[in-house]
Each structure stands twice: as C-alpha cells, then as structure tokens.
Motif scaffolding. Structure first.
Motif, short mmCIF file in Angstrom:
data_model
loop_
_atom_site.label_atom_id
_atom_site.label_comp_id
_atom_site.label_asym_id
_atom_site.label_seq_id
_atom_site.Cartn_x
_atom_site.Cartn_y
_atom_site.Cartn_z
N GLU A 292 5.12 5.42 -5.21
CA GLU A 292 5.32 5.38 -6.66
C GLU A 292 4.46 6.44 -7.35
OE1 GLU A 292 5.01 2.30 -10.43
OE2 GLU A 292 5.05 1.51 -8.39
N LYS A 293 3.21 6.57 -6.90
CA LYS A 293 2.32 7.56 -7.51
C LYS A 293 2.77 8.99 -7.20
CE LYS A 293 -1.80 4.62 -7.46
NZ LYS A 293 -3.10 4.35 -6.79
N GLU A 294 3.23 9.22 -5.96
CA GLU A 294 3.59 10.58 -5.54
C GLU A 294 4.97 11.00 -6.04
OE1 GLU A 294 3.20 10.69 -1.33
OE2 GLU A 294 1.00 10.61 -1.35
N HIS A 295 5.91 10.05 -6.07
CA HIS A 295 7.30 10.41 -6.35
C HIS A 295 7.89 9.70 -7.56
CE1 HIS A 295 7.24 12.55 -2.58
NE2 HIS A 295 7.05 11.44 -1.88
N GLY A 296 7.19 8.73 -8.12
CA GLY A 296 7.72 8.00 -9.27
C GLY A 296 8.84 7.04 -8.92
N LEU A 297 8.99 6.70 -7.63
CA LEU A 297 10.03 5.77 -7.18
C LEU A 297 9.44 4.37 -7.00
CD1 LEU A 297 11.72 8.00 -4.45
CD2 LEU A 297 12.47 7.66 -6.80
N LYS A 298 10.15 3.38 -7.48
CA LYS A 298 9.69 2.00 -7.36
C LYS A 298 10.62 1.23 -6.42
CE LYS A 298 7.81 1.84 -12.07
NZ LYS A 298 7.87 1.13 -13.37
N LYS A 299 10.03 0.64 -5.37
CA LYS A 299 10.84 -0.12 -4.42
C LYS A 299 11.58 -1.26 -5.13
CE LYS A 299 12.43 -1.66 -0.54
NZ LYS A 299 13.37 -2.58 -1.16
N MET A 300 10.98 -1.79 -6.18
CA MET A 300 11.56 -2.92 -6.89
C MET A 300 12.92 -2.57 -7.50
SD MET A 300 9.51 -5.29 -9.55
CE MET A 300 8.42 -5.81 -8.26
N ASP A 301 13.17 -1.28 -7.71
CA ASP A 301 14.43 -0.86 -8.31
C ASP A 301 15.55 -0.74 -7.29
OD1 ASP A 301 13.20 -0.72 -10.77
OD2 ASP A 301 12.68 1.39 -10.57
N LYS B 127 0.83 -1.21 0.00
CA LYS B 127 0.00 0.00 0.00
C LYS B 127 0.87 1.26 0.00
CE LYS B 127 -3.66 2.26 2.71
NZ LYS B 127 -4.53 2.14 3.91
N LEU B 128 1.87 1.27 0.87
CA LEU B 128 2.72 2.46 0.98
C LEU B 128 3.63 2.60 -0.25
CD1 LEU B 128 3.71 2.33 4.75
CD2 LEU B 128 1.92 3.66 3.66
N TYR B 129 4.12 1.49 -0.76
CA TYR B 129 4.96 1.56 -1.96
C TYR B 129 4.17 2.08 -3.15
CZ TYR B 129 8.57 -1.16 0.49
OH TYR B 129 9.52 -1.59 1.37
N ASP B 130 2.92 1.65 -3.27
CA ASP B 130 2.08 2.15 -4.37
C ASP B 130 1.89 3.66 -4.26
OD1 ASP B 130 1.81 -0.34 -5.42
OD2 ASP B 130 -0.19 -0.74 -4.60
N ARG B 131 1.68 4.13 -3.03
CA ARG B 131 1.50 5.56 -2.81
C ARG B 131 2.78 6.34 -3.16
NH1 ARG B 131 -0.11 7.11 3.08
NH2 ARG B 131 2.14 7.26 3.37
N ASP C 145 16.28 8.57 -1.25
CA ASP C 145 15.69 9.15 -2.45
C ASP C 145 14.29 9.70 -2.18
OD1 ASP C 145 17.94 8.71 -3.86
OD2 ASP C 145 17.17 7.09 -5.11
N ILE C 146 13.53 9.03 -1.30
CA ILE C 146 12.21 9.56 -0.92
C ILE C 146 12.37 10.91 -0.24
CG2 ILE C 146 10.22 9.24 0.60
CD1 ILE C 146 10.56 6.22 0.20
N LEU C 147 13.31 10.99 0.70
CA LEU C 147 13.54 12.24 1.42
C LEU C 147 13.97 13.36 0.47
CD1 LEU C 147 15.35 10.86 4.59
CD2 LEU C 147 13.04 11.83 4.48
N LYS C 148 14.80 13.00 -0.51
CA LYS C 148 15.22 14.00 -1.51
C LYS C 148 14.02 14.54 -2.27
CE LYS C 148 19.89 12.35 -2.50
NZ LYS C 148 20.72 11.65 -3.53
N LYS C 149 13.13 13.63 -2.66
CA LYS C 149 11.94 14.03 -3.41
C LYS C 149 11.05 14.92 -2.55
CE LYS C 149 12.07 11.63 -7.41
NZ LYS C 149 11.81 12.19 -8.76
N GLU C 150 10.85 14.49 -1.29
CA GLU C 150 9.94 15.23 -0.42
C GLU C 150 10.50 16.60 -0.06
OE1 GLU C 150 9.31 12.53 2.80
OE2 GLU C 150 7.62 11.54 1.79
N SER C 151 11.82 16.72 0.04
CA SER C 151 12.42 18.01 0.40
C SER C 151 12.27 19.04 -0.71
CB SER C 151 13.91 17.82 0.72
OG SER C 151 14.61 17.43 -0.45
N LYS C 152 12.04 18.55 -1.94
CA LYS C 152 11.87 19.47 -3.06
C LYS C 152 10.43 19.90 -3.24
CE LYS C 152 15.79 17.56 -5.60
NZ LYS C 152 16.22 16.82 -6.81
N VAL C 153 9.51 19.21 -2.54
CA VAL C 153 8.09 19.54 -2.70
C VAL C 153 7.77 20.84 -1.97
CG1 VAL C 153 5.75 18.79 -2.22
CG2 VAL C 153 7.45 17.13 -2.95
#
Length: 548
Positions: free
Chosen positions: A521-530, A515-519, A540-548
């Motif tokens: 991916e939708k919000e930041h375009g990051l895939k846990k599978m990668d 559920k959280l990974y899907d969210r 990378d999530i923190l980097k994305k969120e810091s730019k928002v």
C-alpha cells in the motif's frame, strides 16, 4: 436418564428447558439431554459413567457428528443470573470415548464450582456458518456475528466480526471492511426470529447460527444487564461494553490493583474473573460487546471497553475511559489520536443475483438447497468447487470466498499446488486412508517449509502459497470434502489428531500478510481490501512494478 427437550428445568436444567420453549417456533439443532438424575447417580458411583455412555451412544445413533455437549445446570440462565460461560461445554465430540471424557469434564468442573444439579444438553454441532450472539431489548436487536467459529463471539476472540444494531426497519453495521458478513435476507430472518423469541423471553440473550440462509437457535436466556453504548470519536476508541466513566492509572498487572487503577489486559481467563472487581475499570484487547466476559462486567457494574490493543498504553499513565461510548482519553499526553475507519459497505442479495462480476472475475449463483455463491475461473475450477462442498463458499459469507479462491487460483498458477489439490480429491474419492495419511504428513511439511521461506524472503506469492496449503489441509482434506469419510474410524482419528495439534503457521500467516500488504500500500497505493481476487491484486502489483 436420557430425554428429549421438555420444559422441566429441575430435570434438564435451565439451558435445555429454555430451548424447549421454542420447539416448533424456530429451527433448533437435533438435541437430547442427559438429565440431572444421571448426575446424581454419577456422584453416588463414578463407575456409572460407563453404563451412561453406552446408553447415550445407542440414543445418538442417528445424530450427525461432531456433537457438542453443553452444561445445563439448575443455577445458570435464570431470570436472576446468567453464569454466562462459567460452566463447561465441550465441542467436537465424535466417539464413545469422547463422550465419556466430555461428560466427566463437565461434571467435575461443575462440582468444583457448585453444589446444585446439572444436566447436559447434547446437540448436533454446526461446524460451518455465521455464528453470533444477539440481545433483544427496548425494541432493538444488537448482535455480533463471525464466520465459521462457534465460540468466536462468546469468547471474544473472533478475528473477523461484525456488530449490527437493528432498530425497527433500519439495520446498522459497524466494521472496517468493504463487505458485511450477513446478507440482507439473513438479517430479515434474524428479525423474524426476534419477533418469535420476544413473545416467550424478553429481554433476551441468544446464541445462534445462520446456515444456508436459515436461522438456528442454539441457546437462549433472559438478559440481565442491557449494553449501553454509543460509537465514540475522540482520542482512542474501542467498543464500550459496560457503562460508566472512570479515571485512573493504567495497570498491566492483576496484582497492582485498586479502585484508582484501570486494568489493561489482553484477555481475562474465567478462573481469574473475580480479580477484576478490585479495579475501577478494565480495558481488554480480546473481547466483544456480547462476549461472556462483557456480560460479567455489566453484571458486576464495572466500566469496561474491549477491542483496544494494549500496545497503545503505558504503565502508570493517567487515562479516562467511558464504558458507554468506548472512548479513552490520555490525560498525560497531548495530540494522541487514532482516527476512525469508515467505509461504504457493498452488499448483494444473493437471491436477486444470477451473475456478479467483481475484479474482472465472475461469481455465479448456483441454486442448490437455497443458494450458493461460487467462484468461477473455468469449467475445471467450477467443477472442483462443486465437488469440495455441498454448499461452497456461502456459509462464511463473502470472506470465505478467499479460502477457495486462493486454492483454485494458485492451482491454476502453480503446478505443485494443482498436483497436490488433485491428489487430495482423488484420495478422498477413493477413501484410501493410506494415501490420505501420507498426504496429510507431506502437506503439513510443505506448510512449514513454505512459511519459513516466505518469512525469510518476505515474498507475497510464497505467503499465498503457504495459506493455500493450510486451507488445502484444513478445509478440503479434513473439514469440507473429507467429511464424507466421517464414518471411517481412521479418518476421524486423523481429524482428532489435527484438532489437537497447533499449526503455528496459521496464526503467523495473517501477521505476515498484514506486513506485506502495508508495504504494498505504501509503495504502490494498492489496498488488498479493495480486491476479492488474489490474481487481480497480483496483476495490478506487477503492472505497478513494471513501470518503476
């Protein structure tokens, strides 16, 4: 009453007799057989069981625990019929009391189903490794394999599994991950084993485990019905496990039957397997190509598809299914399609590696009894991994890295996890059962508490922390590092207690992860599978969120 593997099916049953043909040809777990003579004595006098267990316990003094007790009757695994999974096997047998209960369960189960003879194959049980089923036929090998789950493929319940088709020099793998479970050198070991098996039994149906890169034969029988399938591409697809095309109305109930109905069900209990004969076809959510239920569908000649969630269907709607391709068409709907997932699969030959950099972190090769792949963070982290397991991380393939990566990385980020990690290691090294039992209770409480918080707040860090504690209990305390205490009766009582208890958070945690990974991916375009590293993903999530 007790014998080694010999080629006498009347005395040791077909399962054990088939296995005996491969002594000296392939690796086989250490084995003994309780003969059919013992079964006949049990029928005459049930109290004979106590004497049998005493004799058996003496014979197993140099066997490692746990043990597995497998049915080996004179009616199963014959050239005429498999009876795959019909008769009982019992895993995780440790004590004399366990042995008594296992023998009784197998005997009484058999007496309810047959009036022939049965022996019991007793083997050292693999608790780790890459477990699978493979069929050899028409110069091809079709196999399914999963991680650290001895019954995952045969039951069809494996959450993580790969399907391989080996045709000559070519090996094709079907999954939706960016890695595959078997290393290339392990596929070569399987091809070598195929060459030896087909000289004795062909076509064949084999259960196996790959452990530390070596192939071990667990069970072999003649193959009766070959799977005929192709990977489908239209509408909705699953894995076709029993050929034939049929059209019918969806039925979710085993009572709403008829040849014009297609039963759609999550799984089929073995005691209700005869009911499926009343349907024109069957679609099963939990299952796999080489599972026991699939074997029965082919023997019954009923078209069957597995691996399709029942949520996609509606009661009574008209569908067409093809058990060869796995394709399902919704004839009452328009425009319904679920696209196929296809990714390139990266695989590395560990024999060729010395250092591999993935997601800014290093995985190093540490030669010990073959090979082992270790997660490296710093000298302390490497030291811990070496102490946790003799063969860390390799036996579950790439996915097992996550178990230890989560614990090690969280221990670097979170002082509470680090402290509990160090307490567990110290308690086991001291063989202090009072500390171990106290820790076990504390850690179980923390799992429940952190999961409730993670679910309420929908916080990824708390989910990872819950998962780290689950693995700290299950993998480190009990089933990895803690196994050095397996001869301690109190420790084995704790292991048995844990096996008998359901840990609901373990089943829920993956759904919350998804559920959280899907969210994310939708919000930041990051895939846990990668990512193979939680830290790299979190950074990378923190980097994305810091730019928002």
């Amino acid at each position: 009453m007790i014998t080694s593997l010999i080629e006498d099916p009347n005395l040791i049953g077909n399962k054990a007799a088939n296995l005996s043909k491969f002594r000296g040809l392939l690796n086989i777990p250490k084995s003994l057989v309780i003969t059919t003579e013992a079964f006949r004595e049990y029928i005459k006098d049930k109290s004979f069981l106590d004497k049998l267990v005493e004799y058996l316990d003496d014979s197993l003094s140099d066997f490692k625990r746990p043990l597995i007790f497998r049915s080996s009757s004179t009616v199963e695994d014959t050239p005429e019929k498999s009876y795959a999974g019909v008769f009982k096997s019992v895993l995780n047998v440790y004590t004399k009391e366990d042995m008594k209960e296992a023998i009784k369960e197998i005997y009484e189960d058999f007496l309810r189903k047959s009036r022939e003879d049965i022996a019991i194959l007793v083997q050292e049980q693999f608790t780790k490794g890459k477990f699978g089923v493979m069929f050899g036929f028409d110069d091809k090998i079709v196999l399914e394999v999963t991680l650290n789950d001895p019954t995952g493929i045969t039951s069809g319940r494996a959450k993580i599994k790969d399907l391989y088709i080996i045709d000559g020099e070519n090996a094709y793998v079907y999954n939706n991950k960016n890695w595959k479970i078997l290393f290339d050198l392990e596929i070569e070991k399987i091809k070598e084993a195929d060459g030896k098996i087909k000289n004795v039994i062909y076509p064949y149906d084999v259960e196996f485990v790959v452990y530390k890169g070596d192939f071990y034969l667990l069970q072999v029988r003649p193959l009766h019905k070959k799977p005929e399938f192709r990977i489908g591409t239209s509408n909705l697809y699953g894995v076709g496990v029993s050929s034939g095309k049929v059209m019918g109305r969806v039925s979710f109930s085993e009572d709403n039957k008829g040849v014009d109905k297609i039963l759609v069900i999550d799984e089929v209990p073995f005691d209700e397997i005869e009911k499926v004969k009343e349907f024109g076809g069957i679609i099963i959510e939990i299952g796999s190509l080489l599972s026991h239920i699939a074997i029965h569908m082919r023997e019954y000649g009923i078209p069957a598809i597995v691996g399709v969630p029942i949520k996609y269907f509606r009661e009574g709607e008209l569908i067409e299914m093809d058990g060869s391709t796995g394709e399902i068409k919704f004839l009452d709907r328009r425009g319904f399609e679920i696209s196929r997932i296809e990714r390139e699969i990266e695989i590395y030959d560990p024999k060729m590696l010395r250092l591999l950099i993935v997601d800014k972190y290093a995985f190093v090769l540490y030669p010990k009894d073959g090979y082992s792949i270790l997660f490296y963070r710093d000298s302390r982290g490497l030291d811990y991994v070496l102490r946790i397991s003799e063969d860390p991380l390799v036996d579950g393939g790439v996915d097992s890295w996550h178990t230890y990566v989560t614990i090690l990385e969280l221990s670097l980020l979170d002082s509470e996890v680090r402290g509990d990690f160090e307490r567990v290691i110290k308690a086991i090294e001291e063989a202090n059962m009072e500390k171990i039992e106290k820790l076990y209770g504390e850690l179980k409480n923390k799992i429940s508490r952190y999961y409730r918080e993670a679910e309420m707040k929908e916080d990824l860090y708390l989910v990872e922390k819950t998962y780290a504690y689950i693995r700290l209990v299950r993998n480190v305390l009990l089933f990895e590092y803690g196994q050095k205490l397996m001869n301690n009766p109190k420790f084995m009582e704790l292991v048995k207690k844990d096996e008998g208890e359901r840990l609901p958070e373990l089943y829920k945690i993956y759904e919350l992860f998804d559920k959280l990974y899907d969210r994310i991916e939708k919000e930041h375009g990051l895939k846990k599978m990668d990512y193979t590293s939680y830290l790299a993903f979190q950074i990378d999530i923190l980097k994305k969120e810091s730019k928002v």
